[in-house]
Design a protein around this motif. Structure first.
Motif, short mmCIF file in Angstrom:
data_model
loop_
_atom_site.label_atom_id
_atom_site.label_comp_id
_atom_site.label_asym_id
_atom_site.label_seq_id
_atom_site.Cartn_x
_atom_site.Cartn_y
_atom_site.Cartn_z
N PRO A 336 4.93 8.95 -11.85
CA PRO A 336 5.91 8.45 -10.88
C PRO A 336 5.59 8.83 -9.44
O PRO A 336 5.70 8.00 -8.53
N GLU A 337 5.16 10.06 -9.23
CA GLU A 337 4.87 10.51 -7.86
C GLU A 337 3.68 9.75 -7.28
O GLU A 337 3.70 9.33 -6.11
N ALA A 338 2.63 9.54 -8.10
CA ALA A 338 1.45 8.84 -7.62
C ALA A 338 1.76 7.37 -7.36
O ALA A 338 1.25 6.78 -6.39
N ILE A 339 2.58 6.76 -8.19
CA ILE A 339 2.94 5.36 -7.98
C ILE A 339 3.76 5.20 -6.71
O ILE A 339 3.53 4.26 -5.92
N GLU A 340 4.69 6.09 -6.47
CA GLU A 340 5.48 6.04 -5.24
C GLU A 340 4.59 6.19 -4.02
O GLU A 340 4.76 5.49 -3.00
N ALA A 341 3.61 7.09 -4.09
CA ALA A 341 2.69 7.29 -2.97
C ALA A 341 1.84 6.03 -2.75
O ALA A 341 1.56 5.64 -1.60
N ALA A 342 1.40 5.40 -3.83
CA ALA A 342 0.59 4.18 -3.71
C ALA A 342 1.40 3.05 -3.08
O ALA A 342 0.88 2.28 -2.26
N LEU A 343 2.66 2.94 -3.44
CA LEU A 343 3.51 1.91 -2.85
C LEU A 343 3.73 2.17 -1.35
O LEU A 343 3.80 1.22 -0.55
N ALA A 344 3.83 3.42 -0.98
CA ALA A 344 3.95 3.76 0.44
C ALA A 344 2.68 3.34 1.19
O ALA A 344 2.76 2.83 2.33
N ARG A 345 1.50 3.56 0.61
CA ARG A 345 0.24 3.14 1.25
C ARG A 345 0.19 1.62 1.36
O ARG A 345 -0.28 1.08 2.39
N LEU A 346 0.67 0.92 0.34
CA LEU A 346 0.67 -0.54 0.38
C LEU A 346 1.56 -1.04 1.51
O LEU A 346 1.19 -1.98 2.24
N LEU A 347 2.71 -0.42 1.68
CA LEU A 347 3.62 -0.82 2.75
C LEU A 347 3.00 -0.55 4.12
O LEU A 347 3.09 -1.40 5.03
N MET A 365 6.86 2.19 -17.15
CA MET A 365 7.14 2.97 -15.94
C MET A 365 6.82 2.16 -14.69
O MET A 365 7.61 2.13 -13.73
N SER A 366 5.68 1.48 -14.67
CA SER A 366 5.30 0.70 -13.50
C SER A 366 6.30 -0.42 -13.24
O SER A 366 6.69 -0.68 -12.09
N VAL A 367 6.73 -1.11 -14.30
CA VAL A 367 7.67 -2.20 -14.13
C VAL A 367 9.00 -1.70 -13.57
O VAL A 367 9.58 -2.30 -12.66
N GLU A 368 9.49 -0.58 -14.09
CA GLU A 368 10.76 -0.04 -13.60
C GLU A 368 10.67 0.35 -12.13
O GLU A 368 11.56 0.03 -11.33
N LEU A 369 9.60 1.04 -11.75
CA LEU A 369 9.46 1.48 -10.37
C LEU A 369 9.25 0.30 -9.43
O LEU A 369 9.79 0.28 -8.32
N LEU A 370 8.47 -0.68 -9.86
CA LEU A 370 8.26 -1.85 -9.02
C LEU A 370 9.54 -2.67 -8.86
O LEU A 370 9.80 -3.20 -7.77
N ALA A 371 10.32 -2.78 -9.91
CA ALA A 371 11.58 -3.52 -9.82
C ALA A 371 12.50 -2.89 -8.78
O ALA A 371 13.13 -3.58 -7.98
N ARG A 372 12.58 -1.56 -8.79
CA ARG A 372 13.43 -0.87 -7.83
C ARG A 372 12.88 -0.98 -6.41
O ARG A 372 13.62 -1.20 -5.44
N TRP A 373 11.56 -0.84 -6.27
CA TRP A 373 10.93 -0.86 -4.95
C TRP A 373 11.02 -2.24 -4.30
O TRP A 373 11.33 -2.36 -3.12
#
Length: 399
Positions: A336-347, A365-373
């Motif tokens: 979860p922490e690495a995915i959140e960091a990757a989404l921040a870099r994408l933004l 996990m990826s689907v849940e985090l992406l849906a929220r983001w």
């Protein structure tokens, strides 16, 4: 000895008392009714004798219409029975409980959460039907995509329209997401289709039962689709990613046969994406015939960005085909922490360059985090667009 014939009607033989008053009145009414019936029979008999219609009965009557009352109209009739208002239904569980019907779902799960559908926007986002008869070529492996006789290409015909929130500023940064790995796991595909916004492009592996149905469901829900083609990686000898893998050791003819088999698995996709392929995408000699075939069939190509040695962007640019390279592999580290960091870099990348592309797997996990983001992306002033919107030579500059 009693004279029963002359006794009043209704008396029981042997009864000494007079009949009750009510019973006597009922007897009188019966006598009058009998007399009236006899009179009616007589009138009908006369009518039949004198009728000019050969004995058929007839009658003449004068019909008068009564004038409407001059007073105010009568108030409408209202029901005198009042029912208590039914309590509002808050969930599908309540519906099942109230009806007495129990629904058994695969996996034993409960009913899905309610979904709010913006009908106007859903109609605007509707994808064209697939397959389009103009864009089908019949082959020994199945139906293949092709450029239509009128010049129509699958890349444009099957693309999802870009729908921007009017609240966004002109020239707002854009992000495209491609979530892959669907087709092998039915539950994973259903979750990605239901939970992710329609603007998220879904990539399907060419294997698994029911892939055509799953891909069609994704498009029906508004998702653009892509085909993930397995390619040779720098493996440690553990084997190929699947049948018909494109390999550097195969001839051009063999690789093209494999590619056509892969492309015939389902219809309606806009692009081909590499699955693995670190070794194959680094070989210009082997990759060029494959991308040439993809371009000739009116499709785009996405390099997933996992291999820094890939020459796919250069080959695709030389062919002037719709193409792009992903900027961030979102769940390369699936925590979860690495995915959140990757989404921040994408933004950050989208804000710096005007647009950015992220790829991820369809893990729960990826689907849940992406849906929220993605749900809060527009509030950050960034537009979520389909992959095809960022796959033209000018797309990366965000015109």
């Amino acid at each position: 000895m009693r004279d029963e014939l002359n006794e009043p009607l209704g008396l029981v033989s042997g009864a000494a008392a007079a009949p009750p008053a009510g019973r006597s009145r009922a007897a009188g009414r019966a006598v009058l009714a009998a007399a009236a019936l006899a009179a009616a029979i007589g009138l009908v008999t006369l009518a039949r004798r004198d009728s000019p219609l050969d004995g058929e009965p007839y009658a003449v009557a004068k019909v008068e219409v009564a004038p409407a009352p001059s007073g105010p109209a009568a108030p409408p009739v209202t029901a005198s029975v009042h029912e208590a208002a039914a309590p509002p239904i808050a969930s599908a569980d309540q519906v099942e409980a109230a009806s007495g019907v129990k629904v058994t779902r695969p996996g034993g799960g409960g009913p899905p959460n309610a979904r709010i559908i913006d009908v106007e926007r859903a109609l605007a986002d509707r994808l064209n039907a697939a397959p389009d008869p103009r864009l089908i070529e019949t082959s020994r492996t199945g139906s293949l995509p092709r450029v239509g006789a009128d010049g129509a290409r699958p890349f444009e015909v099957y693309a999802r329209p870009v729908q921007l929130d009017p609240k966004l500023k002109a020239g707002a940064p854009r992000i495209a997401l491609m979530v892959g790995g669907l087709g092998l796991n039915a539950e994973g595909a259903e979750a990605a289709i239901a939970k992710l916004p329609g603007a998220v492009t879904l990539g399907f592996a060419p294997y698994g039962a029911g892939i055509e149905e799953r891909a069609a469901e994704a498009r029906a829900a508004g998702h653009e689709t892509a085909l993930q083609a397995p390619m040779e990686d720098f493996s440690d000898g553990t084997g190929e990613p699947g049948p018909h893998t494109l390999k550097t050791s195969a001839s051009d003819a063999d690789n093209l046969d494999s590619l056509r088999w892969l492309m015939s698995r389902f219809a309606g996709y806009v692009a081909v994406v590499n699955h693995l392929g670190g070794k194959f995408t680094a070989d210009t000699r082997e990759l060029t015939p494959v991308l040439t075939e993809i371009a000739a069939r009116g499709l785009g190509y996405l390099d997933d960005g996992a291999s820094p040695r890939s020459v796919a962007p250069d080959v695709a640019a030389a062919l002037a085909m719709p193409s792009a390279r992903a900027d961030v592999v979102i769940d390369a580290n699936p925590t979860p922490e690495a995915i959140e960091a990757a989404l921040a870099r994408l933004l950050d990348r989208a804000r710096e360059r005007g647009s950015a592309i992220g790829v991820a797997s369809a893990s729960p996990m990826s689907v849940e985090l992406l849906a929220r983001w993605t749900n809060g992306l527009e509030s950050k002033g960034v537009a979520l667009v389909p992959l095809s919107a960022l796959m033209s030579p000018s797309a990366q500059t965000n015109p």
